[in-house]
Every structure is written in C-alpha cells, then in structure tokens.
Write a protein that holds these residues in place. Structure first.
Motif, PDB file in Angstrom:
ATOM      1  N   SER A 182      -8.639  -0.340  -0.076  1.00 30.91           N
ATOM      2  CA  SER A 182      -8.014  -1.660  -0.177  1.00 30.91           C
ATOM      3  C   SER A 182      -7.374  -2.043   1.155  1.00 30.91           C
ATOM      4  CB  SER A 182      -6.958  -1.650  -1.281  1.00 30.91           C
ATOM      5  OG  SER A 182      -6.227  -2.846  -1.289  1.00 30.91           O
ATOM      6  N   PHE A 183      -6.671  -1.106   1.768  1.00 29.90           N
ATOM      7  CA  PHE A 183      -6.045  -1.351   3.076  1.00 29.90           C
ATOM      8  C   PHE A 183      -7.108  -1.730   4.102  1.00 29.90           C
ATOM      9  CE2 PHE A 183      -4.481  -0.187   7.232  1.00 29.90           C
ATOM     10  CZ  PHE A 183      -3.182  -0.675   7.224  1.00 29.90           C
ATOM     11  N   TYR A 184      -8.217  -1.005   4.085  1.00 31.05           N
ATOM     12  CA  TYR A 184      -9.306  -1.297   5.023  1.00 31.05           C
ATOM     13  C   TYR A 184      -9.815  -2.729   4.848  1.00 31.05           C
ATOM     14  CZ  TYR A 184     -14.035  -1.485   6.882  1.00 31.05           C
ATOM     15  OH  TYR A 184     -15.178  -1.865   7.542  1.00 31.05           O
ATOM     16  N   TYR A 185     -10.086  -3.123   3.604  1.00 32.62           N
ATOM     17  CA  TYR A 185     -10.646  -4.453   3.382  1.00 32.62           C
ATOM     18  C   TYR A 185      -9.671  -5.563   3.768  1.00 32.62           C
ATOM     19  CZ  TYR A 185     -14.625  -2.160   1.319  1.00 32.62           C
ATOM     20  OH  TYR A 185     -15.734  -1.367   1.141  1.00 32.62           O
ATOM     21  N   GLU A 186      -8.389  -5.282   3.708  1.00 32.97           N
ATOM     22  CA  GLU A 186      -7.404  -6.266   4.140  1.00 32.97           C
ATOM     23  C   GLU A 186      -7.238  -6.300   5.657  1.00 32.97           C
ATOM     24  OE1 GLU A 186      -3.670  -5.962   2.130  1.00 32.97           O
ATOM     25  OE2 GLU A 186      -4.664  -5.763   0.197  1.00 32.97           O
ATOM     26  N   HIS A 187      -7.582  -5.217   6.327  1.00 37.68           N
ATOM     27  CA  HIS A 187      -7.417  -5.107   7.786  1.00 37.68           C
ATOM     28  C   HIS A 187      -8.756  -4.770   8.454  1.00 37.68           C
ATOM     29  CE1 HIS A 187      -3.448  -4.216   6.032  1.00 37.68           C
ATOM     30  NE2 HIS A 187      -3.007  -4.918   7.059  1.00 37.68           N
ATOM     31  N   ARG A 188      -9.814  -5.245   7.854  1.00 40.51           N
ATOM     32  CA  ARG A 188     -11.161  -4.866   8.267  1.00 40.51           C
ATOM     33  C   ARG A 188     -11.447  -5.155   9.747  1.00 40.51           C
ATOM     34  NH1 ARG A 188     -16.323  -5.412   4.487  1.00 40.51           N
ATOM     35  NH2 ARG A 188     -17.616  -3.976   5.652  1.00 40.51           N
ATOM     36  N   HIS A 223       0.852  -1.183   0.000  1.00 43.02           N
ATOM     37  CA  HIS A 223       0.000   0.000   0.000  1.00 43.02           C
ATOM     38  C   HIS A 223       0.892   1.238   0.000  1.00 43.02           C
ATOM     39  CE1 HIS A 223      -3.680  -2.256   0.565  1.00 43.02           C
ATOM     40  NE2 HIS A 223      -2.983  -3.033   1.368  1.00 43.02           N
ATOM     41  N   PRO A 224       1.252   1.707  -1.186  1.00 39.41           N
ATOM     42  CA  PRO A 224       2.202   2.810  -1.265  1.00 39.41           C
ATOM     43  C   PRO A 224       1.695   4.123  -0.693  1.00 39.41           C
ATOM     44  CG  PRO A 224       1.252   2.368  -3.420  1.00 39.41           C
ATOM     45  CD  PRO A 224       0.801   1.271  -2.504  1.00 39.41           C
ATOM     46  N   TYR A 225       0.389   4.267  -0.562  1.00 39.63           N
ATOM     47  CA  TYR A 225      -0.167   5.525  -0.062  1.00 39.63           C
ATOM     48  C   TYR A 225      -0.534   5.489   1.422  1.00 39.63           C
ATOM     49  CZ  TYR A 225      -0.523   6.751  -4.996  1.00 39.63           C
ATOM     50  OH  TYR A 225      -0.230   7.021  -6.317  1.00 39.63           O
ATOM     51  N   ILE A 226      -0.324   4.360   2.074  1.00 38.23           N
ATOM     52  CA  ILE A 226      -0.721   4.206   3.477  1.00 38.23           C
ATOM     53  C   ILE A 226       0.512   4.044   4.349  1.00 38.23           C
ATOM     54  CG2 ILE A 226      -2.115   2.860   5.108  1.00 38.23           C
ATOM     55  CD1 ILE A 226      -3.695   4.310   2.820  1.00 38.23           C
ATOM     56  N   THR A 227       0.508   4.710   5.486  1.00 43.78           N
ATOM     57  CA  THR A 227       1.603   4.599   6.440  1.00 43.78           C
ATOM     58  C   THR A 227       1.047   4.749   7.850  1.00 43.78           C
ATOM     59  OG1 THR A 227       3.843   5.385   6.948  1.00 43.78           O
ATOM     60  CG2 THR A 227       2.200   7.073   6.476  1.00 43.78           C
ATOM     61  N   THR A 228       1.879   4.502   8.819  1.00 46.22           N
ATOM     62  CA  THR A 228       1.531   4.771  10.210  1.00 46.22           C
ATOM     63  C   THR A 228       2.683   5.534  10.837  1.00 46.22           C
ATOM     64  OG1 THR A 228       2.447   2.674  10.965  1.00 46.22           O
ATOM     65  CG2 THR A 228       0.091   2.711  10.504  1.00 46.22           C
ATOM     66  N   LYS A 229       2.338   6.458  11.702  1.00 45.19           N
ATOM     67  CA  LYS A 229       3.330   7.216  12.467  1.00 45.19           C
ATOM     68  C   LYS A 229       2.781   7.361  13.874  1.00 45.19           C
ATOM     69  CE  LYS A 229       5.263   9.798   8.638  1.00 45.19           C
ATOM     70  NZ  LYS A 229       5.677  11.102   8.149  1.00 45.19           N
ATOM     71  N   ALA A 230       3.562   6.952  14.835  1.00 43.95           N
ATOM     72  CA  ALA A 230       3.103   6.968  16.230  1.00 43.95           C
ATOM     73  C   ALA A 230       2.655   8.353  16.667  1.00 43.95           C
ATOM     74  CB  ALA A 230       4.215   6.448  17.144  1.00 43.95           C
ATOM     75  N   VAL A 275      -4.734  12.537   7.221  1.00 47.52           N
ATOM     76  CA  VAL A 275      -6.042  11.908   6.975  1.00 47.52           C
ATOM     77  C   VAL A 275      -5.936  10.428   7.297  1.00 47.52           C
ATOM     78  CG1 VAL A 275      -7.821  11.400   5.271  1.00 47.52           C
ATOM     79  CG2 VAL A 275      -6.605  13.591   5.185  1.00 47.52           C
ATOM     80  N   ARG A 276      -6.747   9.987   8.261  1.00 46.27           N
ATOM     81  CA  ARG A 276      -6.743   8.583   8.670  1.00 46.27           C
ATOM     82  C   ARG A 276      -7.512   7.724   7.674  1.00 46.27           C
ATOM     83  NH1 ARG A 276      -9.636   8.734  14.185  1.00 46.27           N
ATOM     84  NH2 ARG A 276     -11.000   9.885  12.808  1.00 46.27           N
ATOM     85  N   VAL A 277      -7.071   6.498   7.532  1.00 52.71           N
ATOM     86  CA  VAL A 277      -7.826   5.527   6.735  1.00 52.71           C
ATOM     87  C   VAL A 277      -9.249   5.446   7.307  1.00 52.71           C
ATOM     88  CG1 VAL A 277      -8.026   3.082   6.139  1.00 52.71           C
ATOM     89  CG2 VAL A 277      -5.796   4.222   5.994  1.00 52.71           C
ATOM     90  N   LEU A 278      -9.366   5.517   8.632  1.00 46.65           N
ATOM     91  CA  LEU A 278     -10.698   5.476   9.260  1.00 46.65           C
ATOM     92  C   LEU A 278     -11.601   6.598   8.765  1.00 46.65           C
ATOM     93  CD1 LEU A 278      -9.966   4.635  13.012  1.00 46.65           C
ATOM     94  CD2 LEU A 278     -10.876   3.137  11.246  1.00 46.65           C
ATOM     95  N   ILE A 322      -2.671   6.163   8.202  1.00 44.33           N
ATOM     96  CA  ILE A 322      -3.018   7.419   7.536  1.00 44.33           C
ATOM     97  C   ILE A 322      -2.591   7.366   6.079  1.00 44.33           C
ATOM     98  CG2 ILE A 322      -2.879   8.862   9.611  1.00 44.33           C
ATOM     99  CD1 ILE A 322      -0.033   9.677   8.656  1.00 44.33           C
ATOM    100  N   ILE A 323      -3.106   8.300   5.309  1.00 44.73           N
ATOM    101  CA  ILE A 323      -2.635   8.466   3.941  1.00 44.73           C
ATOM    102  C   ILE A 323      -1.304   9.194   4.023  1.00 44.73           C
ATOM    103  CG2 ILE A 323      -3.094   9.547   1.724  1.00 44.73           C
ATOM    104  CD1 ILE A 323      -6.071   8.998   2.221  1.00 44.73           C
ATOM    105  N   ALA A 324      -0.276   8.593   3.453  1.00 45.67           N
ATOM    106  CA  ALA A 324       1.085   9.120   3.541  1.00 45.67           C
ATOM    107  C   ALA A 324       1.141  10.583   3.096  1.00 45.67           C
ATOM    108  CB  ALA A 324       2.029   8.276   2.696  1.00 45.67           C
TER     109      ALA A 324
END
Length: 94
Positions: free
Chosen positions: A65-71, A8-15, A29-32, A23-25
């Motif tokens: 796509s990220f959501y459906y994989e980590h639903r 998922h090139p557009y998705i990342t996480t940062k503590a 903006v959160r995936v949520l 979030i969207i890299a």
C-alpha cells in the motif's frame, strides 16, 4: 478533491538504516525489497512471507500500500539503484 492521508503503521524510515529508505518497522527489510519480490519477481504475499518468516502478512500488505501511494519516488529509487549496479558491473567486468 483533497487527497486522503493513509497511515502506515508498519512502515517507518530511519536515516541510519538503508540511508532513510522506507522499511518495515522493527526490521531492516526495505519496502523496496518487498516491491522487487512482488512486482519484479512475481511473488505472492504468501511467498514473500515464506522468504521472510519474521514478517507478518499485514506488514507485507502495508508495504505494498505504501508503495502504491509513493510509486513515483520509489520507482525512481529502483531506477537509480539499477543504474548504480550497471555502472559497477561495467567498471569491474571491463
């Protein structure tokens, strides 16, 4: 059968952003946020772009796509946030 790993090139996480929620890299903006607009508010990807003009359509599709994989884990996070909101409403409206 081995599970296929999708990048998922557009998705990342940062503590330090949204407590590590995906979030969207390059944004906050959160995936949520995208999922709530898509799944719960019924917005189309184009309508989500209208609401967030700094995003591009591939970012929205990657978030979905990220959501459906980590639903399961993301739905749990949504439920947890709803419970927190309900508790706060009860506390401050009583």
């Amino acid at each position: 059968m081995q599970k296929q790993v999708v990048k998922h090139p557009y998705i990342t996480t940062k503590a330090e952003i949204s407590k590590g929620s995906p979030i969207i890299a390059g944004t906050r903006v959160r995936v949520l946020d995208i999922i709530i607009e898509y799944e719960y508010l019924g917005y189309s990807p184009d309508e989500i772009i209208s609401a967030h003009p700094h995003l591009i359509l591939p970012q929205i599709h990657d978030a979905l796509s990220f959501y459906y994989e980590h639903r399961e884990e993301l739905d749990q996070e949504i439920r947890s946030r709803k419970e927190t909101i309900a508790k706060l409403r009860k506390k401050f409206t009583s």
